[in-house]
Design a protein around this motif. Structure first.
Motif, mmCIF file in Angstrom:
data_model
loop_
_atom_site.group_PDB
_atom_site.id
_atom_site.type_symbol
_atom_site.label_atom_id
_atom_site.label_comp_id
_atom_site.label_asym_id
_atom_site.label_seq_id
_atom_site.Cartn_x
_atom_site.Cartn_y
_atom_site.Cartn_z
ATOM 1 N N THR A 1 -26.170 58.992 0.084
ATOM 2 C CA THR A 1 -27.153 60.064 -0.112
ATOM 3 C C THR A 1 -26.637 61.128 -1.084
ATOM 4 O OG1 THR A 1 -26.320 61.134 1.901
ATOM 5 C CG2 THR A 1 -28.266 59.741 2.123
ATOM 6 N N MET A 2 -25.356 61.455 -0.994
ATOM 7 C CA MET A 2 -24.813 62.486 -1.875
ATOM 8 C C MET A 2 -24.821 62.025 -3.337
ATOM 9 S SD MET A 2 -21.110 64.423 -1.875
ATOM 10 C CE MET A 2 -20.216 62.958 -2.419
ATOM 11 N N LEU A 3 -24.373 60.812 -3.587
ATOM 12 C CA LEU A 3 -24.289 60.336 -4.966
ATOM 13 C C LEU A 3 -25.667 60.062 -5.560
ATOM 14 C CD1 LEU A 3 -21.152 58.026 -4.689
ATOM 15 C CD2 LEU A 3 -21.301 60.320 -5.678
ATOM 16 N N LYS A 4 -26.642 59.776 -4.710
ATOM 17 C CA LYS A 4 -28.004 59.625 -5.206
ATOM 18 C C LYS A 4 -28.549 60.974 -5.659
ATOM 19 C CE LYS A 4 -32.613 57.901 -3.969
ATOM 20 N NZ LYS A 4 -33.446 57.300 -2.889
ATOM 21 N N ALA A 5 -28.243 62.016 -4.888
ATOM 22 C CA ALA A 5 -28.727 63.360 -5.221
ATOM 23 C C ALA A 5 -27.889 64.023 -6.314
ATOM 24 C CB ALA A 5 -28.730 64.228 -3.968
ATOM 25 N N HIS A 6 -26.617 63.646 -6.380
ATOM 26 C CA HIS A 6 -25.709 64.258 -7.361
ATOM 27 C C HIS A 6 -24.942 63.161 -8.113
ATOM 28 C CE1 HIS A 6 -26.151 68.476 -6.077
ATOM 29 N NE2 HIS A 6 -26.363 67.960 -4.882
ATOM 30 N N PRO A 7 -25.646 62.412 -8.960
ATOM 31 C CA PRO A 7 -24.976 61.325 -9.678
ATOM 32 C C PRO A 7 -23.861 61.796 -10.598
ATOM 33 C CG PRO A 7 -27.176 61.742 -10.580
ATOM 34 C CD PRO A 7 -27.075 62.505 -9.302
ATOM 35 N N GLU A 8 -23.846 63.081 -10.944
ATOM 36 C CA GLU A 8 -22.777 63.605 -11.802
ATOM 37 C C GLU A 8 -21.406 63.475 -11.128
ATOM 38 O OE1 GLU A 8 -24.007 67.130 -9.267
ATOM 39 O OE2 GLU A 8 -25.026 65.454 -10.281
ATOM 40 N N LEU A 9 -21.396 63.375 -9.791
ATOM 41 C CA LEU A 9 -20.131 63.212 -9.087
ATOM 42 C C LEU A 9 -19.525 61.830 -9.307
ATOM 43 C CD1 LEU A 9 -20.889 65.050 -5.720
ATOM 44 C CD2 LEU A 9 -19.608 65.891 -7.694
ATOM 45 N N LEU A 10 -20.314 60.919 -9.854
ATOM 46 C CA LEU A 10 -19.767 59.605 -10.219
ATOM 47 C C LEU A 10 -18.764 59.724 -11.358
ATOM 48 C CD1 LEU A 10 -23.018 57.471 -9.942
ATOM 49 C CD2 LEU A 10 -20.958 57.196 -8.544
ATOM 50 N N ASN A 11 -18.731 60.869 -12.021
ATOM 51 C CA ASN A 11 -17.703 61.113 -13.027
ATOM 52 C C ASN A 11 -16.339 61.355 -12.385
ATOM 53 O OD1 ASN A 11 -19.145 61.099 -15.605
ATOM 54 N ND2 ASN A 11 -20.232 62.892 -14.824
ATOM 55 N N ILE A 12 -16.326 61.555 -11.078
ATOM 56 C CA ILE A 12 -15.084 61.862 -10.360
ATOM 57 C C ILE A 12 -14.674 60.724 -9.436
ATOM 58 C CG2 ILE A 12 -13.997 63.423 -8.688
ATOM 59 C CD1 ILE A 12 -15.827 65.637 -9.753
ATOM 60 N N PHE A 13 -15.639 60.193 -8.671
ATOM 61 C CA PHE A 13 -15.306 59.200 -7.656
ATOM 62 C C PHE A 13 -15.005 57.829 -8.262
ATOM 63 C CE2 PHE A 13 -17.627 62.297 -5.043
ATOM 64 C CZ PHE A 13 -16.749 62.419 -3.975
ATOM 65 N N ASN A 14 -14.049 57.134 -7.639
ATOM 66 C CA ASN A 14 -13.686 55.772 -8.042
ATOM 67 C C ASN A 14 -14.800 54.818 -7.611
ATOM 68 O OD1 ASN A 14 -12.592 53.072 -7.890
ATOM 69 N ND2 ASN A 14 -10.549 53.961 -8.087
ATOM 70 N N HIS A 15 -15.497 54.235 -8.583
ATOM 71 C CA HIS A 15 -16.648 53.382 -8.288
ATOM 72 C C HIS A 15 -16.231 52.126 -7.523
ATOM 73 C CE1 HIS A 15 -18.663 55.213 -12.155
ATOM 74 N NE2 HIS A 15 -18.125 56.117 -11.363
ATOM 75 N N THR A 16 -15.070 51.580 -7.869
ATOM 76 C CA THR A 16 -14.621 50.351 -7.207
ATOM 77 C C THR A 16 -14.310 50.604 -5.744
ATOM 78 O OG1 THR A 16 -13.715 49.491 -9.283
ATOM 79 C CG2 THR A 16 -12.899 48.511 -7.242
ATOM 80 N N ASN A 17 -13.620 51.699 -5.439
ATOM 81 C CA ASN A 17 -13.327 52.016 -4.038
ATOM 82 C C ASN A 17 -14.594 52.264 -3.239
ATOM 83 O OD1 ASN A 17 -10.530 51.750 -4.148
ATOM 84 N ND2 ASN A 17 -10.226 53.867 -4.813
ATOM 85 N N GLN A 18 -15.632 52.764 -3.922
ATOM 86 C CA GLN A 18 -16.925 52.918 -3.263
ATOM 87 C C GLN A 18 -17.503 51.545 -2.894
ATOM 88 O OE1 GLN A 18 -18.983 55.672 -2.468
ATOM 89 N NE2 GLN A 18 -17.115 56.851 -2.752
ATOM 90 N N LYS A 19 -17.436 50.611 -3.838
ATOM 91 C CA LYS A 19 -18.044 49.290 -3.629
ATOM 92 C C LYS A 19 -17.348 48.507 -2.521
ATOM 93 C CE LYS A 19 -19.802 48.735 -8.343
ATOM 94 N NZ LYS A 19 -19.640 48.001 -9.641
ATOM 95 N N ILE A 20 -16.021 48.583 -2.470
ATOM 96 C CA ILE A 20 -15.293 47.785 -1.478
ATOM 97 C C ILE A 20 -15.110 48.523 -0.152
ATOM 98 C CG2 ILE A 20 -14.096 46.493 -3.260
ATOM 99 C CD1 ILE A 20 -11.601 48.125 -2.727
ATOM 100 N N ARG B 1 -13.264 51.264 0.616
ATOM 101 C CA ARG B 1 -12.007 51.946 0.932
ATOM 102 C C ARG B 1 -12.196 53.459 1.008
ATOM 103 N NH1 ARG B 1 -6.536 50.292 -1.957
ATOM 104 N NH2 ARG B 1 -5.862 51.892 -0.471
ATOM 105 N N GLN B 2 -13.035 54.008 0.140
ATOM 106 C CA GLN B 2 -13.252 55.450 0.155
ATOM 107 C C GLN B 2 -13.944 55.875 1.440
ATOM 108 O OE1 GLN B 2 -12.307 57.280 -2.948
ATOM 109 N NE2 GLN B 2 -12.099 58.745 -1.277
ATOM 110 N N GLN B 3 -14.919 55.066 1.853
ATOM 111 C CA GLN B 3 -15.645 55.382 3.085
ATOM 112 C C GLN B 3 -14.714 55.330 4.299
ATOM 113 O OE1 GLN B 3 -16.556 53.389 0.644
ATOM 114 N NE2 GLN B 3 -18.779 53.315 0.335
#
Length: 398
Positions: free
Chosen positions: A31-50, A52-54
């Motif tokens: 929900t956060m990244l949908k509302a604030h996609p600019e934060l994808l400039n910071i978060f590791n996309h791969t760790n999101q997919k697998i 690990r970040q969660q």
């Protein structure tokens, strides 16, 4: 300060967080990244997919709830995360955004179980946690900027040299584009590298351990190409290998991290690495060999075979007791007898090769490797407080 009532309510949610923590953090990020996609400039996309970040966030929230009445117990973990936040460029203005969507996720996932009283208590508790992070990170930003050769956020560096170290690992020697000196660092620390890869709308940030001793002139990172079939392809590692060449520019943060060599400890030093985990330990080995020449140092490295073994000659030249373990040696390796053990590191082998068990131990490598080595060290009588380790990516526990 939190009231006794707030502390009591937050602690009462511990069993629920243990059961639903990852559901909450998955919902939070989505929900956060949908509302604030600019934060994808910071978060590791791969760790999101697998995931690990969660998982890492769920563990952090759970630990916070468990120790909310003794927050001093989680300060070491807060500082570990704060190092990563500072190297990524997390700022105070990001915390209200995170808080808004984290509290909403708790309410959405727990539904009726998330009473108004619980939501209010967690809102207050998050405010205290956010203030703690902001305060610690403020000091870290100021320290990074004020140190000799330091800077704030990211700075442009150019690749002065690019050297292939093995089949999968390449070293990049990088220097500031403005010709300035580079900030010093502690052996074991890392830098964040920020790049814009072809076809990506957002920047990508990855953290790489510094694999050389501090020198004031350049940093060296030794990057593994992440391209195994059973794992997500490394977007940044492949970009660095394939597209970034000598003379090209990347953006870099001031070194960070608290997985660092304790040079005040005079006990024997044992460094055990697997694969690209050699990178922070190589920095430790080079510094310890130079600054503590009288210290008993054992360096153990595990690799698939000689073709995958990076920085071999460099490690062998520093005067330490060096041992290599190859899980799948080639015919050339066998003919040259250039390894000390075939197969995996075991407690029986460590019992033989580590002469003085009362040592200071540092381990780094893939998670299964570190779990096996950690257990093997415990099995031969090494105290857990003598074993230091670091994960590449979100924090975990062995």
């Amino acid at each position: 300060m939190l009231s006794e009532k707030t502390i009591e309510i937050v602690k009462s949610t511990v069993p629920v967080l243990e059961k639903h923590g990852e559901d909450i953090t998955k919902h939070f990020y989505a929900t956060m990244l949908k509302a604030h996609p600019e934060l994808l400039n910071i978060f590791n996309h791969t760790n999101q997919k697998i995931g690990r970040q969660q998982s890492a966030l769920a563990n952090a929230v759970y630990a916070f709830a468990v120790h909310i009445d003794q927050l001093e117990k989680i300060i070491p973990d807060v500082k570990l995360i704060a190092h990563k936040h500072r190297s990524l460029g997390i700022k105070p203005e990001h915390y209200p955004i995170v808080g808004k969507y984290l509290i909403a996720a708790i309410k959405d996932v727990l539904k009726d179980a998330a009473t108004d009283e619980i939501i209010q208590a967690w809102t207050e508790a998050y405010g205290v946690l956010a203030d703690t992070f902001i305060s610690i990170e403020k000091e870290m930003y100021e320290e990074a900027e004020s140190k000799k050769g330091g800077w704030r956020d990211f700075k442009e560096f150019y690749v002065a040299n690019k050297i292939k170290e093995s089949e999968v690992i390449t070293s990049f020697y990088i220097k500031p584009k403005d010709g300035s000196k580079v900030a010093s660092f502690l052996p074991g620390q890392y830098i964040s590298v920020r790049v814009k890869t072809p076809g990506s709308e957002y920047t990508q940030i990855r953290q790489y351990s510094l694999s050389d001793a501090p020198n004031g002139e350049y940093y060296r990172i030794s990057v593994k190409r992440e391209a195994e079939e059973h794992k997500p392809k490394g977007i940044v590692s492949n970009y660095l290998h394939d597209f970034v060449n000598e003379g090209d520019t990347i953006e870099v943060s001031v070194p960070a991290g608290d997985f660092v060599l304790n040079l005040d400890n005079k006990k024997p030093l044992v460094l055990i690495s697997g694969g690209v985990g050699i990178t922070p330990l190589m920095s430790m080995l080079k510094v310890a060999s130079k600054e503590q020449p009288e210290r008993d140092i054992t360096f153990i490295h595990a690799a698939r075979n000689g073709r995958y073994h990076a920085l071999r000659e460099e490690a062998s030249s520093l005067g330490a007791k060096v041992l290599f373990c190859y899980s799948d040696p080639t015919e050339e390796d066998i003919a040259a007898q250039n390894f000390d053990k075939k197969g995996y590191i075991t407690s029986e082998w460590l019992q033989e090769v580590i002469e003085n068990k009362d040592a200071d131990y540092y381990i780094c490598g893939p998670v299964p490797f570190m779990k096996a080595v950690y257990q093997a060290l415990v099995d031969i009588g090494v105290k857990e407080e003598a074993i230091h380790y670091e994960f590449f990516g979100p924090s975990m526990k062995l």
